[in-house]
Design a protein around this motif. Structure first.
Motif, PDB file in Angstrom:
ATOM      1  N   LEU A 197       0.659  -1.342   0.151  1.00 37.40           N
ATOM      2  CA  LEU A 197      -0.126   0.091   0.200  1.00 37.40           C
ATOM      3  C   LEU A 197       0.937   1.376   0.040  1.00 37.40           C
ATOM      4  O   LEU A 197       1.827   1.350   0.139  1.00 37.40           O
ATOM      5  CB  LEU A 197      -0.939   0.016   1.023  1.00 37.40           C
ATOM      6  N   THR A 198       0.391   2.070  -1.081  1.00 35.33           N
ATOM      7  CA  THR A 198       1.349   3.330  -1.153  1.00 35.33           C
ATOM      8  C   THR A 198       0.592   4.230   0.080  1.00 35.33           C
ATOM      9  O   THR A 198      -0.575   4.276  -0.046  1.00 35.33           O
ATOM     10  CB  THR A 198       1.690   3.848  -2.454  1.00 35.33           C
ATOM     11  N   LYS A 199       0.936   5.447   0.064  1.00 40.23           N
ATOM     12  CA  LYS A 199       1.152   6.461   0.850  1.00 40.23           C
ATOM     13  C   LYS A 199      -0.419   7.268   0.289  1.00 40.23           C
ATOM     14  O   LYS A 199      -1.527   7.774   0.906  1.00 40.23           O
ATOM     15  CB  LYS A 199       1.414   7.886   0.869  1.00 40.23           C
ATOM     16  N   GLU A 200      -0.497   7.507  -1.393  1.00 33.13           N
ATOM     17  CA  GLU A 200      -1.769   8.079  -1.843  1.00 33.13           C
ATOM     18  C   GLU A 200      -2.614   6.840  -1.400  1.00 33.13           C
ATOM     19  O   GLU A 200      -3.559   7.057  -1.293  1.00 33.13           O
ATOM     20  CB  GLU A 200      -1.039   7.903  -3.553  1.00 33.13           C
ATOM     21  N   GLU A 201      -2.308   5.634  -1.998  1.00 33.21           N
ATOM     22  CA  GLU A 201      -3.651   4.844  -1.806  1.00 33.21           C
ATOM     23  C   GLU A 201      -4.568   4.788  -0.786  1.00 33.21           C
ATOM     24  O   GLU A 201      -5.564   4.656  -0.357  1.00 33.21           O
ATOM     25  CB  GLU A 201      -3.015   2.969  -1.915  1.00 33.21           C
ATOM     26  N   TYR A 202      -3.464   4.687   0.816  1.00 28.44           N
ATOM     27  CA  TYR A 202      -3.745   4.802   1.492  1.00 28.44           C
ATOM     28  C   TYR A 202      -4.821   6.151   2.237  1.00 28.44           C
ATOM     29  O   TYR A 202      -5.720   6.396   2.347  1.00 28.44           O
ATOM     30  CB  TYR A 202      -2.946   4.995   2.547  1.00 28.44           C
ATOM     31  N   LYS A 203      -4.236   7.282   1.948  1.00 29.24           N
ATOM     32  CA  LYS A 203      -5.162   9.238   1.743  1.00 29.24           C
ATOM     33  C   LYS A 203      -6.323   8.781   0.737  1.00 29.24           C
ATOM     34  O   LYS A 203      -7.880   9.450   1.012  1.00 29.24           O
ATOM     35  CB  LYS A 203      -4.426   9.852   1.075  1.00 29.24           C
ATOM     36  N   LYS A 204      -6.389   7.900   0.123  1.00 32.36           N
ATOM     37  CA  LYS A 204      -8.016   7.598  -1.160  1.00 32.36           C
ATOM     38  C   LYS A 204      -8.709   7.195  -0.436  1.00 32.36           C
ATOM     39  O   LYS A 204      -9.985   7.455  -0.604  1.00 32.36           O
ATOM     40  CB  LYS A 204      -6.784   7.211  -2.615  1.00 32.36           C
ATOM     41  N   MET A 205      -8.665   6.411   0.442  1.00 31.31           N
ATOM     42  CA  MET A 205      -9.153   5.192   1.064  1.00 31.31           C
ATOM     43  C   MET A 205      -9.983   5.964   2.056  1.00 31.31           C
ATOM     44  O   MET A 205     -10.991   5.931   2.696  1.00 31.31           O
ATOM     45  CB  MET A 205      -8.148   3.677   1.934  1.00 31.31           C
ATOM     46  N   LYS A 206      -9.012   6.345   3.000  1.00 34.24           N
ATOM     47  CA  LYS A 206      -9.278   7.137   4.825  1.00 34.24           C
ATOM     48  C   LYS A 206     -10.354   8.382   3.901  1.00 34.24           C
ATOM     49  O   LYS A 206     -11.156   8.710   3.972  1.00 34.24           O
ATOM     50  CB  LYS A 206      -8.210   8.050   4.869  1.00 34.24           C
ATOM     51  N   ASP A 207     -10.066   9.116   2.694  1.00 30.92           N
ATOM     52  CA  ASP A 207     -10.999  10.084   1.768  1.00 30.92           C
ATOM     53  C   ASP A 207     -12.335   9.715   1.945  1.00 30.92           C
ATOM     54  O   ASP A 207     -13.381  10.105   2.016  1.00 30.92           O
ATOM     55  CB  ASP A 207     -10.846  10.720   0.680  1.00 30.92           C
ATOM     56  N   ARG A 208     -12.215   7.944   1.228  1.00 31.48           N
ATOM     57  CA  ARG A 208     -13.908   7.510   0.496  1.00 31.48           C
ATOM     58  C   ARG A 208     -14.511   7.093   2.032  1.00 31.48           C
ATOM     59  O   ARG A 208     -15.519   7.380   2.749  1.00 31.48           O
ATOM     60  CB  ARG A 208     -13.084   6.325  -0.490  1.00 31.48           C
ATOM     61  N   ALA A 209     -13.438   7.048   2.385  1.00 28.88           N
ATOM     62  CA  ALA A 209     -13.876   6.339   4.254  1.00 28.88           C
ATOM     63  C   ALA A 209     -14.637   7.738   5.348  1.00 28.88           C
ATOM     64  O   ALA A 209     -16.223   7.200   5.927  1.00 28.88           O
ATOM     65  CB  ALA A 209     -12.775   5.765   5.849  1.00 28.88           C
ATOM     66  N   ILE A 210     -13.550   8.364   5.299  1.00 31.48           N
ATOM     67  CA  ILE A 210     -15.091   9.891   5.970  1.00 31.48           C
ATOM     68  C   ILE A 210     -15.791  10.604   4.931  1.00 31.48           C
ATOM     69  O   ILE A 210     -16.855  10.450   5.357  1.00 31.48           O
ATOM     70  CB  ILE A 210     -13.853  10.597   6.321  1.00 31.48           C
ATOM     71  N   LEU A 211     -15.400  10.428   3.431  1.00 30.62           N
ATOM     72  CA  LEU A 211     -16.893  10.662   2.786  1.00 30.62           C
ATOM     73  C   LEU A 211     -18.385  10.101   2.728  1.00 30.62           C
ATOM     74  O   LEU A 211     -19.445  10.209   2.772  1.00 30.62           O
ATOM     75  CB  LEU A 211     -17.163  10.559   1.198  1.00 30.62           C
ATOM     76  N   ASN A 212     -18.634   8.804   2.991  1.00 39.53           N
ATOM     77  CA  ASN A 212     -18.980   7.313   3.197  1.00 39.53           C
ATOM     78  C   ASN A 212     -19.721   7.267   5.140  1.00 39.53           C
ATOM     79  O   ASN A 212     -20.931   6.800   5.126  1.00 39.53           O
ATOM     80  CB  ASN A 212     -19.220   6.481   3.072  1.00 39.53           C
ATOM     81  N   PHE A 213     -18.707   7.644   6.068  1.00 40.52           N
ATOM     82  CA  PHE A 213     -19.346   7.403   6.680  1.00 40.52           C
ATOM     83  C   PHE A 213     -18.054   7.625   8.364  1.00 40.52           C
ATOM     84  O   PHE A 213     -18.897   7.763   9.288  1.00 40.52           O
ATOM     85  CB  PHE A 213     -18.065   5.312   7.387  1.00 40.52           C
ATOM     86  N   GLY A 214     -17.916   9.163   7.763  1.00 41.78           N
ATOM     87  CA  GLY A 214     -17.976  10.138   8.600  1.00 41.78           C
ATOM     88  C   GLY A 214     -16.256   9.819   9.296  1.00 41.78           C
ATOM     89  O   GLY A 214     -15.606   8.449   9.170  1.00 41.78           O
ATOM     90  N   LYS A 215     -15.912  11.019  10.439  1.00 38.61           N
ATOM     91  CA  LYS A 215     -14.653  10.627  10.733  1.00 38.61           C
ATOM     92  C   LYS A 215     -14.095  10.354  11.959  1.00 38.61           C
ATOM     93  O   LYS A 215     -15.794   9.908  12.444  1.00 38.61           O
ATOM     94  CB  LYS A 215     -14.156  12.161  11.383  1.00 38.61           C
TER      95      LYS A 215
END
Length: 395
Positions: free
Chosen positions: A3-21
């Motif tokens: 996993l790259t830093k970029e991939e992780y950040k995309k996962m996190k952004d998607r998680a926050i968008l769909n399920f909140g912080k």
């Protein structure tokens, strides 16, 4: 392919968008290849798989109810299901998550809801056990979040097989889940599937490397003849048990193989049994070849395995035959299909200093034969499932 830093950040952004912080936790489960010992894990045979460093990631948090809310980063698909629900083909890959959680619950352990993002870098339909990787990933998450890691990894492997057999409806053996759950960096696993005894085998190939050959011809096992092959083996076993003191087909040996074949009246059953017995013998020969750094002998065993899977077990198909033939012509010591077959991937044993030329030649020959491109992946033998520290990406 970690996993790259970029991939992780995309996962996190998607998680926050769909399920909140939230305080999301990051988990990983590897994929696997099987060096040798194919289609014998459900026949009590010995197999030689290893975990590899491509696999499936999850950025998740507990859900407040017994509900599964997971989104795939790879595909635009979302389905909300309640724990305890029955199999539904419309649930697609969520069925593997649901089935694994149900199996854990039925075994008396605690379960709970999940919310988050799933991301995998396993090629779709390649036969590298993306379903088993997801099952063990979910098992690891439920184990850590709700059971204080009480469930052993070996037991999680058994529950993964139960998910495939009883929930998904695929009569697979335990090799895929076991290799993923019990993976150890740099080592293959000699697994005796009849007893689940195992030992780690140093997989140092010296100046050579195993290359994964993705045919880009996908397959779906439930729709293939996988279950039919297992039924043929079970039918043969019923006929052989009264004559031989065996519990599984691989309890037979090459010494009594011909006597066993003479008992069977159906040619397809004779072929299936011949493959099971000879493939089981090849596993131990392969281990000796690796220990003795005899890559030529190991390559010959890979070739023999593929021919047995083609002619006796009949599970290869045109694309796997084409890519393994191309690999041999391109200079590999040997090549064979890996996984269940009917499409997916092969593996080839290649000298490291010839790798670039090998890829070029094998890719050209395969495309001339099939019209498809081949994707190559160098194997890096990795460890089993784990939780990853998110702090390393949080900067």
């Amino acid at each position: 392919m970690k996993l790259t830093k970029e991939e992780y950040k995309k996962m996190k952004d998607r998680a926050i968008l769909n399920f909140g912080k939230a305080d999301y936790r990051l988990f990983f489960s590897p994929s696997r290849i099987n060096i040798i010992g194919e289609h014998i894990d459900y026949n009590g045979g010995n197999v030689l798989p290893c975990a590899i460093e491509i696999g499936t990631y999850a950025l998740v948090k507990p859900a407040v109810r017994d509900v599964i809310r997971l989104r795939s980063y790879n595909a635009q698909y979302y389905k909300e299901v309640l724990i305890g629900s029955e199999f539904n083909p419309n649930n697609k890959w969520i069925n593997y998550t649901l089935g694994m959680i149900n199996a854990i619950s039925e075994s008396g352990y605690e379960v709970g809801g999940l919310e988050g993002i799933i991301y995998g870098n396993i090629p779709t339909g390649a036969g590298l056990s993306s379903s088993a990787s997801l099952e063990i990933l979910i098992g690891k998450i439920i184990n850590d979040l709700y059971n204080n890691s009480e469930i052993s990894m070996k037991d999680l492997a058994v529950l993964g097989m139960k998910t495939e057999n009883d929930f998904i409806g695929l009569n697979s053996g335990i090799m895929d889940q076991f290799a993923i759950a019990m993976g150890s960096s740099g080592s293959a696993i000699l697994l005796k599937t009849g007893t689940l005894d195992y030992e780690y085998v140093d997989a140092d190939l010296g100046d050579s490397v195993l290359v994964i050959l993705n045919t880009n011809k996908g397959r779906r096992l439930v729709d293939s003849k996988y279950n039919e092959r297992r039924a043929e083996c079970e039918s043969a076993l019923v006929k052989l048990k009264p004559k031989f003191e065996i519990e599984n087909l691989c309890d037979l040996t090459e010494e009594n193989l011909e006597d066993a074949l003479s008992v069977l009246d159906l040619e397809n059953e004779r072929r299936r049994v011949r493959h099971a017995v000879t493939e089981n013998a090849r596993v131990q020969k392969a281990i000796e070849a690796i220990k003795n750094s005899n890559m030529e002998a190991l390559g010959n065993l890979l070739n023999e395995s593929h021919y047995s899977l083609k002619y006796d077990y009949e599970v290869t198909g045109d694309h796997l035959d084409a890519i393994t033939a191309a690999a041999r012509k391109a200079g590999a010591f040997g090549a064979r299909m890996t996984g269940a077959g009917f499409g997916g991937c092969g593996i080839a044993l290649v000298k490291k200093d010839e790798l670039d030329e090998f890829k070029k030649t094998a890719g050209r020959l395969y495309k001339e034969e099939t019209g498809l491109e081949v994707d190559f992946y160098e194997t890096v033998i990795g460890s089993g499932p784990c939780e990853l520290e998110v702090e390393r990406w949080e900067y």
